[in-house]
Every structure is written in C-alpha cells, then in structure tokens.
Design a protein around this motif. Structure first.
Motif, mmCIF file in Angstrom:
data_model
loop_
_atom_site.group_PDB
_atom_site.id
_atom_site.type_symbol
_atom_site.label_atom_id
_atom_site.label_comp_id
_atom_site.label_asym_id
_atom_site.label_seq_id
_atom_site.Cartn_x
_atom_site.Cartn_y
_atom_site.Cartn_z
ATOM 1 N N TRP A 143 36.663 52.855 33.172
ATOM 2 C CA TRP A 143 37.751 51.931 33.450
ATOM 3 C C TRP A 143 38.789 51.972 32.339
ATOM 4 C CZ3 TRP A 143 38.453 49.122 37.854
ATOM 5 C CH2 TRP A 143 39.588 48.312 37.846
ATOM 6 N N ASP A 144 38.294 52.051 31.165
ATOM 7 C CA ASP A 144 39.179 52.107 30.012
ATOM 8 C C ASP A 144 40.178 53.240 30.188
ATOM 9 O OD1 ASP A 144 38.663 52.104 26.438
ATOM 10 O OD2 ASP A 144 40.094 51.098 27.703
ATOM 11 N N THR A 145 39.651 54.374 30.534
ATOM 12 C CA THR A 145 40.478 55.553 30.710
ATOM 13 C C THR A 145 41.472 55.356 31.840
ATOM 14 O OG1 THR A 145 38.598 56.871 30.045
ATOM 15 C CG2 THR A 145 40.417 58.021 31.104
ATOM 16 N N VAL A 146 40.943 54.940 32.954
ATOM 17 C CA VAL A 146 41.779 54.817 34.144
ATOM 18 C C VAL A 146 42.885 53.803 33.930
ATOM 19 C CG1 VAL A 146 41.803 54.055 36.531
ATOM 20 C CG2 VAL A 146 40.002 55.560 35.729
ATOM 21 N N SER A 147 42.536 52.634 33.353
ATOM 22 C CA SER A 147 43.555 51.598 33.211
ATOM 23 C C SER A 147 44.631 52.022 32.230
ATOM 24 C CB SER A 147 42.911 50.289 32.761
ATOM 25 O OG SER A 147 42.286 50.454 31.531
ATOM 26 N N ARG B 93 25.546 40.471 36.326
ATOM 27 C CA ARG B 93 24.493 41.457 36.041
ATOM 28 C C ARG B 93 25.057 42.807 35.635
ATOM 29 N NH1 ARG B 93 21.690 39.430 41.273
ATOM 30 N NH2 ARG B 93 20.628 37.607 40.466
ATOM 31 N N TYR B 94 26.279 43.038 35.996
ATOM 32 C CA TYR B 94 26.906 44.314 35.641
ATOM 33 C C TYR B 94 27.737 44.211 34.366
ATOM 34 C CZ TYR B 94 25.351 45.771 40.211
ATOM 35 O OH TYR B 94 24.573 46.085 41.289
ATOM 36 N N LEU B 95 27.727 43.041 33.768
ATOM 37 C CA LEU B 95 28.437 42.841 32.510
ATOM 38 C C LEU B 95 27.469 42.285 31.489
ATOM 39 C CD1 LEU B 95 31.673 41.287 33.990
ATOM 40 C CD2 LEU B 95 31.523 43.470 32.812
ATOM 41 N N PRO B 96 26.692 43.143 30.874
ATOM 42 C CA PRO B 96 25.684 42.708 29.916
ATOM 43 C C PRO B 96 26.296 41.811 28.849
ATOM 44 C CG PRO B 96 25.514 45.069 30.304
ATOM 45 C CD PRO B 96 26.760 44.608 30.994
ATOM 46 N N SER C 127 27.914 49.933 48.151
ATOM 47 C CA SER C 127 28.124 51.374 48.138
ATOM 48 C C SER C 127 29.396 51.719 47.403
ATOM 49 C CB SER C 127 28.183 51.907 49.555
ATOM 50 O OG SER C 127 29.272 51.328 50.232
ATOM 51 N N LYS C 128 30.376 50.814 47.465
ATOM 52 C CA LYS C 128 31.624 51.104 46.781
ATOM 53 C C LYS C 128 31.448 51.073 45.281
ATOM 54 C CE LYS C 128 35.404 49.256 48.375
ATOM 55 N NZ LYS C 128 36.211 48.192 48.952
ATOM 56 N N LEU C 129 30.602 50.165 44.848
ATOM 57 C CA LEU C 129 30.313 50.148 43.423
ATOM 58 C C LEU C 129 29.618 51.438 43.031
ATOM 59 C CD1 LEU C 129 30.248 48.691 40.729
ATOM 60 C CD2 LEU C 129 27.984 47.873 41.350
ATOM 61 N N GLU D 167 36.152 45.048 30.849
ATOM 62 C CA GLU D 167 35.352 44.004 31.493
ATOM 63 C C GLU D 167 36.187 43.261 32.543
ATOM 64 O OE1 GLU D 167 32.066 42.458 28.270
ATOM 65 O OE2 GLU D 167 34.152 42.002 27.865
ATOM 66 N N GLU D 168 37.422 42.996 32.195
ATOM 67 C CA GLU D 168 38.311 42.350 33.161
ATOM 68 C C GLU D 168 38.442 43.196 34.415
ATOM 69 O OE1 GLU D 168 41.864 41.863 30.932
ATOM 70 O OE2 GLU D 168 41.130 40.147 29.803
ATOM 71 N N GLY D 169 38.590 44.476 34.188
ATOM 72 C CA GLY D 169 38.721 45.386 35.319
ATOM 73 C C GLY D 169 37.486 45.379 36.204
ATOM 74 N N ILE D 170 36.342 45.369 35.561
ATOM 75 C CA ILE D 170 35.090 45.366 36.320
ATOM 76 C C ILE D 170 34.967 44.089 37.128
ATOM 77 C CG2 ILE D 170 32.585 45.250 36.073
ATOM 78 C CD1 ILE D 170 32.892 47.182 33.681
ATOM 79 N N ILE D 171 35.361 42.995 36.518
ATOM 80 C CA ILE D 171 35.293 41.721 37.236
ATOM 81 C C ILE D 171 36.172 41.762 38.476
ATOM 82 C CG2 ILE D 171 35.899 39.279 37.106
ATOM 83 C CD1 ILE D 171 35.027 39.402 34.147
ATOM 84 N N ILE D 172 37.379 42.231 38.288
ATOM 85 C CA ILE D 172 38.300 42.316 39.429
ATOM 86 C C ILE D 172 37.701 43.190 40.521
ATOM 87 C CG2 ILE D 172 40.522 43.226 40.162
ATOM 88 C CD1 ILE D 172 41.568 42.437 37.344
#
Length: 230
Positions: free
Chosen positions: A196-200, A92-95, A163-165, A72-77
């Motif tokens: 994100w979990d995987t990537v981070s 809206r992207y973090l239910p 578009s980047k999202l 979630e932190e990653g998504i926020i960033i």
DNA sequence: AAAAGTACCAACCGCCGGTAG
DNA sequence: ACTACCGGCGGTTGGTACTTT
C-alpha cells in the motif's frame, strides 16, 4: 446477564493507574478471560465487561499507540469497503490496533458523508491522502458496491468479498504460494501494508482493485485458505 | 484572552452467539 | 430443550484537547 450482576457498586468512568495495575497483575497471573472474576480476585470495583474492554483496548501488550500510518489508513479504507462496519474483523488485519480505535478513526474521518473533515486536512500528520485521491476511492467504492447510494456505502458489502482481500494480498506478494499465505497470514497483511505504501505514493491508490472480478475463479479455495491475524 | 466550535478517544450500553449445567 | 452466564461486537456518549473566531 452475567455482566450485569448486581448493577450496583460498580465503578464507572476513566481508569486510574492503580486500577490498571491491578488488572494487569490479574491477567499476568490468570491470563485473559474469566473477566467476571477480576473483581473478586483484585478488589477492583469494575465489572467484567469493563475489565475486558480496558485490557483489550488499552493494556494489552503489543498495542500500537499514536496515529495510524498512511498504509494502515489505506488498509482500513480497503477493508471497510469490503466488509463494512466489521471493526473487529478489520482490526485482525492491523496488528496492534483495536476495533475501537479503527471504529473511532472511521467515524472521525469519514462520517461526514464521505468528505474529509476540514480539520483533517490541516493536521500535520495527515498523510498523502489528498482530496482527489479520496474522491477516487469513494468513486471506486461506489462502483464496487454497485450502488450510488450512501446508505449502501454505510450498510455495506458482505463477507464473501474476502476474496478481494485475498487478491489484494496476491497483488502485494505475487510470488507467495497459497501455502505461504495460509501459513503466515500476518505476514501477508504486513505485506499488504508495504504494498500500500508503494501504491499510495505512486498516486495509484487501489482503484484498480475494484475493477477485479468479484467472483474469483478460485474463490472457494481462497476463502478456505485465507485467515486473518488472530 | 475568551468563547464557541470541532475533533479525538476512552468508556459505556445493549444485543447476540456460544456454551455449560 | 431450557436457562443462565460469559465473551465479544457494533453503536453511542461524554469528557477533554485543540482550533478557530
């Protein structure tokens, strides 16, 4: 305006459990909305604005409590880099997370000129976000915003970069068709989290995202088809 | 143990856009 | 077209918990 009504008589400050109960009962009966009627129906000495805020940020079912997960932190960033201080859009992207929560998170963690706070590093629940990784992100962000200035980083990039999202989503779930993405954006967002979990964990972070072309060939279609979790 | 500093978060404020009358 | 109201948003503040000295 309507919220102000007669500014006298409204209670302020922390909500009591009894007030919460009254508000919850009201919403159960009448649904969300018509906030200015709450006082009349329930006897609450709270204005509509305060009621709405309390419901949205605290009482609404499905809200997640507790610290944000690393993904979630990653998504926020990531999303903040895309949209800047569009907290409600990011939310809206973090239910289960509220704009207020995300806003507070951001201010607490990144207001200090981009450096992680001292206390931050010591907190037990803090994550895989090493300082180096964060530096990577900031460098990447600066690159993406095509400016080195911090004001620009604060003021931010504008909406078209949705578009980047979408590209993020596409990377997260490459096998998904456009139709799938359109049908279930919430799932897509969750998959971004999984990705994100995987990537981070791999220490790759998302720097590569910023190397993507800003103008995706299918940007128009993408923007048209993508929608967040409302 | 106490004071000072820091972090966190709930709640308030002002503004804006949409809409009904 | 105008006005008032409602709902929502982002910025800010104040209280409290936690940490450091």
């Amino acid at each position: 305006m309507g919220w102000r009504m007669a500014d006298q008589g409204w209670r302020k400050g922390p909500w009591t459990p009894a007030e919460d109960k009254l508000l919850a009962e009201y919403v159960a009966l009448h649904g969300e909305g018509r906030w200015s009627s709450v006082a009349g129906y329930t006897g609450l000495k709270r204005n509509g604005k305060s009621c709405r805020l309390r419901w949205v940020n605290y009482l609404r079912p499905g809200l997640k409590k507790g610290q944000l997960s690393p993904q979630e932190e990653g998504i926020i960033i990531e999303l903040h880099a895309l949209w800047g201080n569009k907290w409600s859009t990011i939310a809206r992207y973090l239910p289960g997370r509220t704009d207020n929560e995300i806003k507070n998170y951001w201010r607490t963690h990144f207001k200090n000129s981009g450096k992680p706070l001292q206390h931050e590093k010591k907190r037990k629940y803090e994550t895989h976000l090493s300082y180096n990784q964060e530096q990577q992100v900031y460098r990447a962000m600066n690159t993406a915003s095509s400016s080195e200035s911090e004001e620009n980083y604060g003021g931010m990039i504008t909406e078209p970069s949705q578009s980047k999202l979408q590209e993020t989503t596409a990377v997260a779930w490459p096998e998904a068709t456009m139709e799938q993405q359109q049908q279930n954006p919430c799932v897509m967002a969750q998959d971004v989290a999984r990705w994100w979990d995987t990537v981070s964990e791999d220490g790759l972070w998302s720097g590569f995202l910023w190397n993507q072309e800003l103008n995706h060939p299918n940007q128009a279609a993408i923007e048209q088809s993508f929608s967040p979790c409302y």
